[in-house]
Enzyme design. Structure first.
Site, mmCIF file in Angstrom:
data_model
loop_
_atom_site.group_PDB
_atom_site.id
_atom_site.type_symbol
_atom_site.label_atom_id
_atom_site.label_comp_id
_atom_site.label_asym_id
_atom_site.label_seq_id
_atom_site.Cartn_x
_atom_site.Cartn_y
_atom_site.Cartn_z
ATOM 1 N N SER A 194 -1.245 35.051 37.168
ATOM 2 C CA SER A 194 -0.645 33.848 36.570
ATOM 3 C C SER A 194 0.712 33.474 37.152
ATOM 4 O O SER A 194 1.255 32.414 36.795
ATOM 5 C CB SER A 194 -0.530 34.009 35.056
ATOM 6 O OG SER A 194 -1.791 33.833 34.450
ATOM 7 N N LYS A 228 8.208 34.091 35.773
ATOM 8 C CA LYS A 228 6.826 34.010 35.282
ATOM 9 C C LYS A 228 6.154 35.365 35.399
ATOM 10 O O LYS A 228 6.312 36.066 36.383
ATOM 11 C CB LYS A 228 6.031 32.992 36.105
ATOM 12 C CG LYS A 228 4.603 32.771 35.608
ATOM 13 C CD LYS A 228 4.570 32.011 34.296
ATOM 14 C CE LYS A 228 3.171 31.946 33.701
ATOM 15 N NZ LYS A 228 2.803 33.191 32.994
ATOM 16 N N THR A 229 5.406 35.715 34.337
ATOM 17 C CA THR A 229 4.573 36.916 34.370
ATOM 18 C C THR A 229 3.199 36.574 34.936
ATOM 19 O O THR A 229 2.811 35.409 35.021
ATOM 20 C CB THR A 229 4.376 37.502 32.957
ATOM 21 O OG1 THR A 229 3.834 36.475 32.111
ATOM 22 C CG2 THR A 229 5.667 38.030 32.379
ATOM 23 N N GLY A 230 2.460 37.616 35.272
ATOM 24 C CA GLY A 230 1.069 37.468 35.680
ATOM 25 C C GLY A 230 0.359 38.790 35.513
ATOM 26 O O GLY A 230 0.945 39.843 35.789
#
Length: 264
Positions: A69, A211-213
């Protein structure tokens, strides 16, 4: 890569940096391995003021992995550039398909789709962008291996598109400086949607855009957290990833936030 980050090429960084890097003689030593907690972790931070990297786990930092993501950041920019998205308030209707994550089971706009990592929202957008425009954008951004062959609505999810931590840093640095081949106002809009204001430790100071993913259930479970951090006149660009069974983006975020909070 841009000029400032290219001062240390990937090969040069591998030679110059140790597993527990230091910020330089004018700073206190920061032993990054202490923050990994025994995990298979890459911790990479570019100190813009000092013009140098701090790295733990160089081999893993040079390994290309699915962006998961974190790809929502370039993806959102591509949506704005192609006109597929009108901006942060661009709402898409939930089609009624019940997803395992409850937060996905409602309408979302671009801003909330980034914040809550809404897969279906970006899959719809990817199909509307189409493979030709998507490929052109990734080539222009020089994003990872640029490979979208894994399917138009899933190439970034444990599939063909891959990127390493230093490439993530380069992309985030260019986005922050509005130096990507895209409208500056669109880059600023995407950066603004990356603001991290919740679930930060008490006393955390500065501005964090990231942002995480997470890619779970694939051949290699892994999680990301990548972005930009500023505190007063100082700024850093970073990427952290963790690998192993059930390793999620929130775990990479926890490591990154702790390190950033302790930066001298």
């Amino acid at each position: 890569m841009n000029k400032s980050i290219n001062a240390l090429t990937l090969a040069g960084a591998a030679i110059l940096l140790s597993q527990s890097a230091q910020a330089g003689p004018e700073h206190a030593t920061l032993t990054l391995s202490d923050y990994a907690g025994g995990k298979a972790a890459c911790i990479a931070i570019y100190d813009r003021n000092a013009g140098q990297y701090l790295v733990h786990g160089m081999a893993q930092c040079l390994e290309r992995l699915s962006p998961c993501s974190t790809f929502k950041i370039p993806h959102a920019l591509i949506g704005l550039e192609t006109g597929v998205s009108s901006g942060p308030g661009d709402t898409r209707k939930w089609d009624g398909t019940v997803h395992s994550r409850t937060v996905q089971n409602r309408d979302h706009d671009l801003d909330s789709a980034i914040d809550d990592s809404i897969v279906w929202y970006f899959q719809e957008m990817a199909r509307e962008v189409g493979p030709e425009r998507m490929q052109q954008a990734l080539d222009a951004f020089d994003y990872g291996n640029r490979d979208i062959s894994g399917g138009q609505d899933r190439f970034w999810l444990s599939s063909s598109l891959q990127i390493n931590a230093l490439e993530q840093i380069d992309f985030m640095d260019r986005l922050d400086r509005a130096a990507l081949p895209a409208a500056p106002e669109n880059q600023a809009t995407v950066r603004g949607m990356m603001a991290q204001e919740k679930n930060l430790p008490e006393g955390f100071s500065g501005e964090l855009y990231a942002k995480t993913g997470s890619c779970i259930g694939a051949e290699t479970d892994h999680g990301w957290f990548t972005g930009i951090y500023g505190r007063g006149p100082d700024s850093w660009v970073f990427a952290v990833n963790v690998k192993g069974k059930k390793q999620w983006g929130w775990q990479a975020r926890k490591i990154a936030v702790e390190v950033l909070n302790d930066l001298p």
